[in-house]
Write an enzyme that holds these catalytic residues in place. Structure first.
Site, PDB file in Angstrom:
ATOM      1  N   CYS A   2       0.908  -1.127   0.038  1.00 24.13           N
ATOM      2  CA  CYS A   2       0.062   0.158  -0.047  1.00 24.13           C
ATOM      3  C   CYS A   2       0.775   1.335  -0.090  1.00 24.13           C
ATOM      4  O   CYS A   2       2.032   1.214   0.030  1.00 24.13           O
ATOM      5  CB  CYS A   2      -0.959   0.025   1.296  1.00 24.13           C
ATOM      6  SG  CYS A   2      -1.871  -1.457   1.516  1.00 24.13           S
ATOM      7  N   LEU A  51      -3.487  -1.866  -2.242  1.00 29.24           N
ATOM      8  CA  LEU A  51      -3.080  -3.058  -3.061  1.00 29.24           C
ATOM      9  C   LEU A  51      -3.536  -4.382  -2.196  1.00 29.24           C
ATOM     10  O   LEU A  51      -2.994  -4.764  -1.384  1.00 29.24           O
ATOM     11  CB  LEU A  51      -1.637  -3.068  -3.700  1.00 29.24           C
ATOM     12  CG  LEU A  51      -1.224  -4.179  -4.662  1.00 29.24           C
ATOM     13  CD1 LEU A  51      -1.852  -3.962  -5.987  1.00 29.24           C
ATOM     14  CD2 LEU A  51       0.315  -4.443  -4.482  1.00 29.24           C
ATOM     15  N   ASN A  77       1.616  -0.352   5.463  1.00 25.93           N
ATOM     16  CA  ASN A  77       1.904  -0.631   4.187  1.00 25.93           C
ATOM     17  C   ASN A  77       3.002  -2.025   4.549  1.00 25.93           C
ATOM     18  O   ASN A  77       3.924  -1.715   5.175  1.00 25.93           O
ATOM     19  CB  ASN A  77       2.767   0.390   3.549  1.00 25.93           C
ATOM     20  CG  ASN A  77       3.740  -0.190   2.160  1.00 25.93           C
ATOM     21  OD1 ASN A  77       3.445  -1.139   1.669  1.00 25.93           O
ATOM     22  ND2 ASN A  77       4.860   0.626   1.878  1.00 25.93           N
ATOM     23  N   GLY A  78       2.915  -3.208   4.123  1.00 26.43           N
ATOM     24  CA  GLY A  78       3.537  -4.306   4.383  1.00 26.43           C
ATOM     25  C   GLY A  78       3.094  -5.663   4.566  1.00 26.43           C
ATOM     26  O   GLY A  78       1.710  -5.579   3.877  1.00 26.43           O
ATOM     27  N   GLU A  79       3.667  -6.581   4.731  1.00 29.42           N
ATOM     28  CA  GLU A  79       3.018  -7.901   4.928  1.00 29.42           C
ATOM     29  C   GLU A  79       4.040  -8.586   6.220  1.00 29.42           C
ATOM     30  O   GLU A  79       5.149  -8.211   6.454  1.00 29.42           O
ATOM     31  CB  GLU A  79       3.715  -8.915   3.915  1.00 29.42           C
ATOM     32  CG  GLU A  79       3.032  -8.331   2.454  1.00 29.42           C
ATOM     33  CD  GLU A  79       1.249  -8.660   2.602  1.00 29.42           C
ATOM     34  OE1 GLU A  79       0.976  -9.402   3.427  1.00 29.42           O
ATOM     35  OE2 GLU A  79       0.794  -7.904   1.728  1.00 29.42           O
ATOM     36  N   ASP A 102      -3.602  -8.478   8.466  1.00 28.22           N
ATOM     37  CA  ASP A 102      -2.443  -8.172   9.118  1.00 28.22           C
ATOM     38  C   ASP A 102      -2.595  -6.792   9.812  1.00 28.22           C
ATOM     39  O   ASP A 102      -1.889  -6.362  10.689  1.00 28.22           O
ATOM     40  CB  ASP A 102      -1.207  -8.510   8.503  1.00 28.22           C
ATOM     41  CG  ASP A 102      -1.052  -7.997   7.171  1.00 28.22           C
ATOM     42  OD1 ASP A 102      -1.892  -7.070   6.509  1.00 28.22           O
ATOM     43  OD2 ASP A 102      -0.026  -7.931   6.473  1.00 28.22           O
ATOM     44  N   LEU A 263      10.921 -13.833  -9.622  1.00 21.51           N
ATOM     45  CA  LEU A 263      11.914 -13.271 -10.579  1.00 21.51           C
ATOM     46  C   LEU A 263      13.406 -14.096 -10.694  1.00 21.51           C
ATOM     47  O   LEU A 263      13.866 -14.528  -9.588  1.00 21.51           O
ATOM     48  CB  LEU A 263      12.342 -11.655 -10.093  1.00 21.51           C
ATOM     49  CG  LEU A 263      11.012 -10.813 -10.046  1.00 21.51           C
ATOM     50  CD1 LEU A 263      11.710  -9.146  -9.840  1.00 21.51           C
ATOM     51  CD2 LEU A 263      10.342 -10.685 -11.273  1.00 21.51           C
ATOM     52  N   VAL A 293      14.458 -11.175 -17.338  1.00 23.71           N
ATOM     53  CA  VAL A 293      14.473 -10.005 -18.176  1.00 23.71           C
ATOM     54  C   VAL A 293      15.407 -10.267 -19.513  1.00 23.71           C
ATOM     55  O   VAL A 293      16.553 -10.691 -19.266  1.00 23.71           O
ATOM     56  CB  VAL A 293      14.545  -8.694 -17.407  1.00 23.71           C
ATOM     57  CG1 VAL A 293      16.006  -8.730 -16.746  1.00 23.71           C
ATOM     58  CG2 VAL A 293      14.472  -7.385 -18.254  1.00 23.71           C
ATOM     59  N   SER A 376      11.847 -12.016  -4.560  1.00 22.27           N
ATOM     60  CA  SER A 376      13.130 -12.042  -5.440  1.00 22.27           C
ATOM     61  C   SER A 376      14.373 -12.171  -4.502  1.00 22.27           C
ATOM     62  O   SER A 376      14.133 -12.636  -3.366  1.00 22.27           O
ATOM     63  CB  SER A 376      13.223 -10.456  -5.819  1.00 22.27           C
ATOM     64  OG  SER A 376      13.933 -10.005  -6.526  1.00 22.27           O
TER      65      SER A 376
END
Length: 613
Positions: A2, A51, A77-79, A102, A263, A293, A376
């Site tokens: 977020c 988000l 904002n986070g997890e 959370d 990734l 990529v 990642s």
């Protein structure tokens, strides 16, 4: 994931300032494209953009809690990766839950433990809690700074936000930059001194810190730091512990109610993360999506060097096939790469790693079409000692940040007036000395090991933040959440004290990690040399930045011109920088990359209407 913004003020009635807080929230809407919310009281205003990853209904923000006639509000904002254990512990204290989110658990953790709540959290986070009755704001940021948080004190107003751009929306925060900010841009850039946000009236809450703001003033405190102590386990036990710990870190970070992927470059770090993630999903009958990529015609123009010895794509394809992931290689056009320099700058709010940033932004946009969360491999090289500077004699004996070499050559492109103002070498030396003073020493450690401990600390706390910032901003600009299992603080704490002869097991960088992964990854991957995020060698990209820089040198309105040695920069641009290579910021900076960096500085000065003071 977020984005949020907030405003505390003892003199203004903030219920009348909805328009400003809405604009601050809109400035970070890319971080939360799914929904938004506003909360207002006379002295506090919050904006949130969401988000959705967990609990679509229960996780709406700003989130409020009413208890015994008091009101608390959180924007977050986070997890949180230890959410099940956290919820269980809070229930044992008598708390009950109304949601699966959370954000509710984090707020209840604050109600239970106050400022000590952050030590209970395993995850990536930045959040603000407002106690309406006590008129106290609490801000906190995760231990390694994976999630961003900035603030500004202007008169009676205290402002905070996930990104700098949201603060600059507020009329009390002008986009002013003084010589300190210019030194950060031209001497340390694209890195920054922790806590320094370049803009004059903006500060960064450092990783592993919390802040309180109340009528009594501001208090900032560090709640986490590495501790140096002897490592008592033998090599085989250490490798087994690392393997178990890394697997747990990855599995915890798979929590998601939206599509998830990884990734994958085919290197050691990303392959390890992808292996554990693919294995865990396969147990549930699911297939992991993986992404790599590449650049148009890269096989034609790729040229190996000491920093990028191999071409990634065949390795990524091989590992994806072995692990049976649903793999896609995103191919980027070199002209598109150049055109994305401005969007990448806007995502970061500051000049960054030029085409390395814009490439990741373009990759993230494509990945977002298929998944909302990616894992990642960032962090492994810093904590395990994977960079060349951990072994190169000239770096070990240097009295400068090891990723900033030949800085005098880069600074020669500055105008004489700016060099006189900034004193680049003195500034660099000062920042380096300050950084060394932070290193937690191990009493009795022999000189070579002590020096490697210094290099490791600098890499984790002064180099890795640049990459974590890049990953967060480019991913979130595309509405994509990026998670980094190697940056789990438990893993970082454990690896910190592994002795260097063990870290370099087998005479190779990251040797102990290679040993820990033996038997689960093919030997070819286990023995593969370190290769950084790939960059293009296509002449079309060189032509793009060459033309753009030559054009700005002819523009009398360019705000960059008073700051640079125009003739020297023109000379570099006329050749396109071909044949110019110098070690800078962890890889070989080519002439086109340096041109792109100056181009980003010009774009930054214009787009943010920077006022030099």
């Amino acid at each position: 994931m977020c984005g949020f913004a907030g405003w505390i003020d003892w003199e203004e009635d903030l219920t009348r300032q909805r328009e400003i807080i809405e604009r601050m929230g809109a400035a970070v809407s890319h971080r939360g494209p799914d929904e938004g919310g506003i909360w207002l009281s006379p002295q506090a205003a919050f904006a949130h953009r969401r988000l959705i990853v967990l609990d679509p209904e229960g996780g709406k923000q700003p989130f409020t809690q009413k208890l015994d006639g008091r009101i608390w509000v959180i924007v977050y904002n986070g997890e949180i990766y230890n959410l099940p254990e956290l919820r269980q512990e809070l229930r044992s204290l008598g708390f009950s839950f109304q949601t699966r989110s959370d954000v509710e658990a984090v707020l209840l953790a604050y109600l239970a433990w106050g400022t000590k709540c952050v030590s209970k959290l395993n995850g990536i986070f930045a959040f603000a809690v407002w106690d309406e009755k006590e008129r106290t704001l609490f801000l906190a940021r995760d231990r390694l700074g994976i999630k961003p948080l900035f603030f500004s004190r202007r008169g009676s107003a205290f402002l905070f936000a996930s990104e700098i751009k949201a603060l600059l929306v507020h009329p009390a925060v002008p986009p002013e930059v003084d010589e300190l900010g210019l030194a950060e841009i031209f001497v340390l850039g694209p890195g920054r001194t922790p806590g320094c946000a370049v803009f004059r009236h903006v500060e960064e809450l450092k990783p592993g810190h919390w802040l309180t703001f109340s009528p009594q003033g501001i208090q900032v405190q560090r709640y986490w730091r590495l501790e140096s102590r002897p490592h008592k386990e033998n090599t085989s036990r250490t490798a087994a512990e690392l393997r178990s710990l890394l697997e747990d870190c990855v599995r915890r970070q798979l929590i998601s109610e939206v599509p998830l992927g990884s990734l994958l470059s085919g290197g050691l770090d990303s392959s390890a993360v992808t292996f554990f993630a693919a294995t865990a999903l396969r147990e549930k009958g699911e297939t992991l999506a993986s992404f790599a990529v590449d650049y148009r015609e890269n096989t034609r123009y790729f040229s190996p060097d000491q920093f990028q010895p191999q071409y990634d794509t065949p390795w990524a394809t091989e590992v994806a096939s072995l692990l049976q992931t649903r793999h896609r290689t995103v191919v980027i056009d070199p002209e598109e790469l150049g055109q994305a320099l401005l969007p990448a700058l806007k995502a970061r709010d500051l000049p960054g790693m030029a085409d390395v940033d814009s490439s990741l932004l373009l990759l993230a946009r494509e990945v977002k079409k298929e998944v909302t969360v990616v894992l990642s491999g960032e962090g492994a090289d810093e904590i395990f000692g994977g960079y060349p500077w951990f072994r190169r004699a000239e770096d070990l004996s240097s009295s400068c940040f090891p990723w900033i070499r030949h800085s005098s050559w880069r600074q020669s492109f500055l105008s004489p007036e700016l060099q006189k103002l900034l004193h680049p070498q003195e500034y660099l030396a000062q920042r380096y000395a300050e950084a060394l003073a932070e290193v937690p020493r191990l009493p009795g450690e022999e000189a070579h090991a002590a020096r490697l401990r210094e290099i490791s600390y600098l890499s984790i706390f002064h180099f890795m933040p640049v990459l974590l910032e890049r990953k967060d901003r480019m991913a979130m600009a595309a509405g994509l959440e990026a998670r980094v299992p190697f940056c789990d603080h438990r893993l970082v704490e454990y690896v910190w004290n592994i002795p260097w002869e063990m870290k370099f097991w087998g005479g190779k960088e990251k040797g102990i990690l290679r040993l820990a992964l033996k038997g689960i990854l093919p030997d070819s991957v286990l023995q593969r040399r370190k290769s950084p995020y790939p960059k293009t060698h296509h002449p079309a990209y060189t032509r793009f930045v060459k033309t753009a820089v030559l054009r700005l040198l002819e523009d009398p309105q360019s705000p960059l011109l008073p700051l640079v040695n125009r003739e020297k920069l023109r000379e570099l641009a006329l050749t396109g920088g071909v044949g110019v290579d110098t070690p800078w910021f962890g890889q070989l900076m080519t002439g086109p990359q340096l041109l792109a960096y100056f181009l980003q500085v010009d774009l930054w000065l214009r787009h943010y209407r920077v006022i030099l003071v």
